[in-house]
Design a protein around this motif. Structure first.
Motif, PDB file in Angstrom:
ATOM      1  N   PHE A   1       0.834  -1.206   0.000  1.00 44.39           N
ATOM      2  CA  PHE A   1       0.000   0.000   0.000  1.00 44.39           C
ATOM      3  C   PHE A   1       0.874   1.263   0.000  1.00 44.39           C
TER       4      PHE A   1
ATOM      5  N   CYS B   1       1.537   3.978  -3.041  1.00 42.01           N
ATOM      6  CA  CYS B   1       0.796   5.202  -2.701  1.00 42.01           C
ATOM      7  C   CYS B   1       1.219   6.351  -3.623  1.00 42.01           C
ATOM      8  N   TYR B   2       0.279   7.131  -4.096  1.00 41.99           N
ATOM      9  CA  TYR B   2       0.593   8.225  -5.027  1.00 41.99           C
ATOM     10  C   TYR B   2       1.559   9.221  -4.378  1.00 41.99           C
TER      11      TYR B   2
ATOM     12  N   HIS C   1      -2.371  -0.311  -6.957  1.00 42.71           N
ATOM     13  CA  HIS C   1      -2.585   0.374  -5.684  1.00 42.71           C
ATOM     14  C   HIS C   1      -3.984   0.133  -5.118  1.00 42.71           C
TER      15      HIS C   1
ATOM     16  N   TYR D   1      -4.782   8.091   7.123  1.00 41.85           N
ATOM     17  CA  TYR D   1      -3.958   7.865   5.925  1.00 41.85           C
ATOM     18  C   TYR D   1      -4.698   6.979   4.913  1.00 41.85           C
TER      19      TYR D   1
ATOM     20  N   CYS E   1      -6.884   8.057   0.906  1.00 43.54           N
ATOM     21  CA  CYS E   1      -6.210   7.527  -0.287  1.00 43.54           C
ATOM     22  C   CYS E   1      -6.851   8.090  -1.573  1.00 43.54           C
ATOM     23  N   HIS E   2      -6.024   8.427  -2.544  1.00 43.85           N
ATOM     24  CA  HIS E   2      -6.531   8.943  -3.825  1.00 43.85           C
ATOM     25  C   HIS E   2      -7.414   7.908  -4.529  1.00 43.85           C
TER      26      HIS E   2
ATOM     27  N   HIS F   1      -2.823  14.369   2.761  1.00 44.53           N
ATOM     28  CA  HIS F   1      -2.438  12.956   2.675  1.00 44.53           C
ATOM     29  C   HIS F   1      -0.969  12.730   3.043  1.00 44.53           C
TER      30      HIS F   1
HETATM   31  S1  FES Z   1      -2.558   5.578   0.127  1.00 44.70           S
HETATM   32 FE1  FES Z   1      -1.605   7.269  -0.797  1.00 44.70          FE
HETATM   33  S2  FES Z   1      -2.697   7.403  -2.646  1.00 44.70           S
HETATM   34 FE2  FES Z   1      -3.577   5.681  -1.791  1.00 44.70          FE
END
Ligand code: FES
Length: 250
Positions: A83, A87-88, A129, A176, A180-181, A217
């Motif tokens: 994850f 993550c972006y 993701h 967090y 998430c995006h 984020h």
């Molecule tokens: S957890 Fe950071 S974009 Fe999904």
């Protein structure tokens, strides 16, 4: 409207609060913090067998699965690791800091081979993701369960420092995870009209809630990373007898 507009009075008066810091500070921080966490996580997951000090379970070990000689962390750590790696926000952070790819906006990159983005091994895995998000949501559910049990001392309610740490950790992890995006897209993406049905209005509300978390984020990402490491270190110090858990039991 012309594409290049002179800066307005309002926009030119907005100062970047970080502009006083040296340019190298942020990438150096990312490299040091992620490397330290990575080494620590490998040590905990592959070389440690204990992560439980009643009633506290280390976040690296939850849910606690003990099968044969395989360290418990191996069964669960892959999900949050995947994850974070995909993550972006972390992608931006580690591409810029570790690979200078690019180092920052409008800065020429070092010369490198053909650019294939995230269409080839190994970066193609970043496209998974959303699936890492599903797995992590399940793990966060277990961590909430652990946080509740951390206030149960053999059938009696109590508050110990470990319980407070685990509760703080799961709140930060939830901030967090649910900012998430990919989750934001699941909540409100591919909708042409937010007000045309009950379901669309519900999704709009959810999307607005996710957006509140999503705006910060990066901060949730770092705070939860530190809290995961901190919670595990605290439990390990209890196990080693270095610390004693201050607690108040009714
Ligand atoms: S957890 Fe950071 S974009 Fe999904």
């Amino acid at each position: 409207m012309a594409l290049s507009q002179p800066a307005t009075a309002a926009s030119s008066s907005v100062r970047n609060p970080y502009s006083v810091l040296p340019n190298w500070l942020y990438p150096a921080f990312v490299v040091v913090a992620l490397s330290l966490f990575g080494f620590y996580a490998v040590w905990v997951v592959f070389f440690q067998n204990q992560g439980y000090y009643a009633p506290y379970v280390s976040p690296f070990y939850s849910p606690l699965i003990t099968v044969g000689p395989i360290p418990p962390g191996v069964w669960v750590a892959w999900a949050p690791l995947a994850f974070r790696l995909t993550c972006y926000y972390y992608r931006k952070a580690y591409f810029r800091s570790f690979f200078w790819h690019p180092r920052s906006c409008a800065v020429p990159e070092p010369k490198r081979g053909k650019y294939r983005g995230e269409t080839a091994f190994p970066w193609i895995f970043n496209n998974f993701h959303r699936f890492a998000f599903y797995a992590t949501v399940v793990q966060v559910g277990f961590l909430w369960f652990d946080a509740v049990l951390a206030f149960d001392f053999g059938g009696r309610f109590g508050v110990g420092l470990g319980g407070v740490i685990l509760l703080t950790n799961v709140i930060l992890l939830s901030g967090y995870t649910f900012g998430c995006h990919a989750f934001r897209h699941l909540a409100g993406g591919e909708l042409d009209c937010f007000s045309c049905s009950l379901a669309a209005r519900a999704r709009h509300k959810l999307w607005k809630g996710v957006t509140v978390l999503n705006i910060k984020h990066d901060r949730w990402a770092w705070a939860s990373l530190l809290s995961v490491a901190g919670a595990d270190i605290y439990i390990r110090l209890l196990l080693a007898g270095v610390l004693h858990d201050p607690r108040w039991v009714i």
